[in-house]
Design an enzyme around this catalytic site. Structure first.
Site, short mmCIF file in Angstrom:
data_model
loop_
_atom_site.label_atom_id
_atom_site.label_comp_id
_atom_site.label_asym_id
_atom_site.label_seq_id
_atom_site.Cartn_x
_atom_site.Cartn_y
_atom_site.Cartn_z
CE1 TYR A 126 -3.65 2.59 0.62
CE2 TYR A 126 -2.19 3.34 2.56
CZ TYR A 126 -3.58 3.45 1.61
OH TYR A 126 -4.41 4.61 1.71
CE LYS A 149 0.78 4.76 8.28
NZ LYS A 149 1.32 4.05 7.29
CG ASP A 179 5.70 3.85 0.81
OD1 ASP A 179 6.08 4.57 1.87
OD2 ASP A 179 4.63 3.59 0.62
C1 PLP Z 1 0.27 4.50 5.75
C2 PLP Z 1 1.14 4.40 4.35
C3 PLP Z 1 0.93 5.46 3.37
C4 PLP Z 1 0.12 6.26 3.27
O1 PLP Z 1 0.31 7.31 4.42
P1 PLP Z 1 -1.02 8.27 4.77
O2 PLP Z 1 -0.25 9.24 5.77
O3 PLP Z 1 -1.87 7.39 5.36
O4 PLP Z 1 -1.35 9.13 3.51
C5 PLP Z 1 1.74 5.22 2.32
N1 PLP Z 1 2.84 4.07 2.34
C6 PLP Z 1 2.74 3.12 3.25
C7 PLP Z 1 3.64 2.06 3.53
C8 PLP Z 1 2.04 3.28 4.45
O5 PLP Z 1 2.07 2.33 5.32
#
Ligand code: PLP
Length: 427
Positions: free
Chosen positions: A143, A266, A238
């Site tokens: 994701y 995060k 990511d």
């Molecule tokens: C949570 C997450 C996102 C998206 O971040 P948001 O702040 O919710 O938009 C993108 N990549 C990864 C790997 C994630 O865990």
């Protein structure tokens, strides 16, 4: 006794689609009424009915020092008192850029945004601007936020609903994204052999945390680095989730793989909306106002969010910080595995740094297909039984769990004891 959770959910559903502002919060995957939280402190959260839980969701990752860490709260209050935002540069933005670039040598330059979605969306645009190519590669079950080009068989929320992609994403845009199998080096090799000169970027979770927890195979990481270099594609790691979770230097530090760009979020916002992307200087210099790739944000580098992030990043650099979290997560997964075995329940678990995965399958999965084959009904039953025992796990079989520095050995022991009780009554 009427439940305040239920009351709030009933009312919320009248005004907010599904009663929630992000789909996985709705408990659709596990069933039942979502919890409304009113307070958090250290390792614990309290719901609207004042029931206390040991929290392993950590706001989906950010709360690595625990809820309401006094130093974070103090820094946020001090920053707020000086001004909530200016839409102009501040010294704190320079300080967090210096901190990020010092901790992560892969960052030669960095730009702040407000969410992980923005970070990945912009990293893709930047890779396209830099290479002059359009096609991107992602992996099923990873994701990367909810921008159009990345909601192509995406995991997490979309996965929870069993919908591999979202309505409203134009087919023309989805067609520019190739979705391959995670951990399949041969599949990646094949894709590059076929259309390597069209690929702008490969984007990947170097430790996958949005299809439960899946660890990367060495050959998969190496193939990605080698092929991107050979074919002039940008490798985007990511690390919105894995950054400052797998270890201080994230998954790319842990595995020693060099990215061209990384995305962060995060933990780096300490619970407030702050995220970032950065990497190679020659690529980052393509960004406006230096270059032709446009990106902007009214709230980017917000001083209150930066204060929470900076303080959290200071705390995670304490000596032994990640050693202790790694140990706690191990205790948790080994303890749960042992009680499941004692009661004859097919179950496995693993951890890396402060992230853990629990699977209702005899063996730890290494692919999206294997995760999907685990016993989802068993997880849902476990989730609700643990919730009743005061343990809050992510409300989906397809999410990683997190320990924080606020969790004590006693919290982990209590969690394992709760699982022992739940499994004893399993038949
Ligand atoms: C949570 C997450 C996102 C998206 O971040 P948001 O702040 O919710 O938009 C993108 N990549 C990864 C790997 C994630 O865990």
């Amino acid at each position: 006794m009427t439940s305040h959770n239920q009351e709030l959910f009933d009312q919320s559903q009248k005004l907010i689609p599904g009663g929630v502002n992000s789909p996985v919060r709705a408990f659709k995957s596990v069933g039942g009424t979502p919890l409304f939280f009113k307070r958090g402190k250290g390792a614990y959260v309290w719901d609207a009915d004042d029931k206390q839980y040991i929290d392993y969701v950590n706001s989906w990752g950010p709360m690595i020092v625990g809820h309401c860490h006094p130093e974070v709260v103090k820094a946020v209050q001090a920053a707020a008192a000086e001004g909530l935002g200016f839409g102009a540069p501040t010294a704190a933005e320079l300080e967090i850029a210096e901190t990020l670039c010092k901790i992560l040598p892969s960052l030669e330059m960095v730009r702040l945004v407000s969410s992980g979605t923005e970070a990945t969306m912009t990293a893709i645009r930047l890779a396209r601007g830099f290479t002059g190519r359009s096609r991107i590669i992602k992996f099923e079950g990873c994701y990367h936020g909810h921008s159009d080009g990345l909601l192509v068989k995406a995991g997490s929320g979309a996965l929870t609903f069993g919908q591999p992609s979202s309505s409203g994403v134009p087919a023309e845009i989805a067609a520019l994204t190739t979705v391959l199998d995670y951990n399949d080096a041969a599949g990646l090799e094949k894709a590059f052999a076929e259309y390597g000169n069209e690929i702008a970027a490969v984007i990947v979770e170097p430790v996958a945390g949005n299809m439960n927890l899946i660890l990367p195979k060495r050959e998969f990481l190496d193939a990605m680095r080698k092929l991107c270099t050979q074919h002039g594609a940008v490798l985007i790691l990511d690390e919105v989730m894995s950054g400052f979770r797998v270890g201080l230097q994230g998954a790319h530090g842990h595995y020693g793989i060099k990215p061209d760009l990384i995305t962060l979020g995060k933990v780096m916002g300490g619970g407030l909306p702050a995220a970032a992307f950065g990497g190679r200087r020659d690529i980052m210099q393509c960004l406006a106002p230096l270059g032709a790739v446009y990106q902007a944000g009214t709230l980017s580098g917000n001083p209150v969010a930066v204060a929470a992030g900076l303080t959290t990043l200071k705390l995670v650099q304490a000596p032994g910080f990640y050693d202790r979290l790694t140990q706690l997560a191990k205790q948790m997964t080994e303890g749960l595995t042992a009680v499941a075995k004692k009661h004859g329940i097919p179950f496995s678990a693993q951890s890396i740094g402060s992230m853990f995965g629990l699977y209702f399958s005899a063996n730890v999965p290494t692919s999206y297909a294997e995760v999907m084959a685990s016993d989802k009904a068993a997880f849902n039953r476990f989730f609700h039984a643990m919730l009743a025992e005061g343990v809050y796990l992510a409300p989906s079989a397809f999410e990683a769990g997190f320990v924080s520095a606020a969790h004590s050995d006693a919290d982990i022991a209590a969690t394992i004891a709760a699982a022992d009780k739940v499994f004893a009554a399993w038949k």
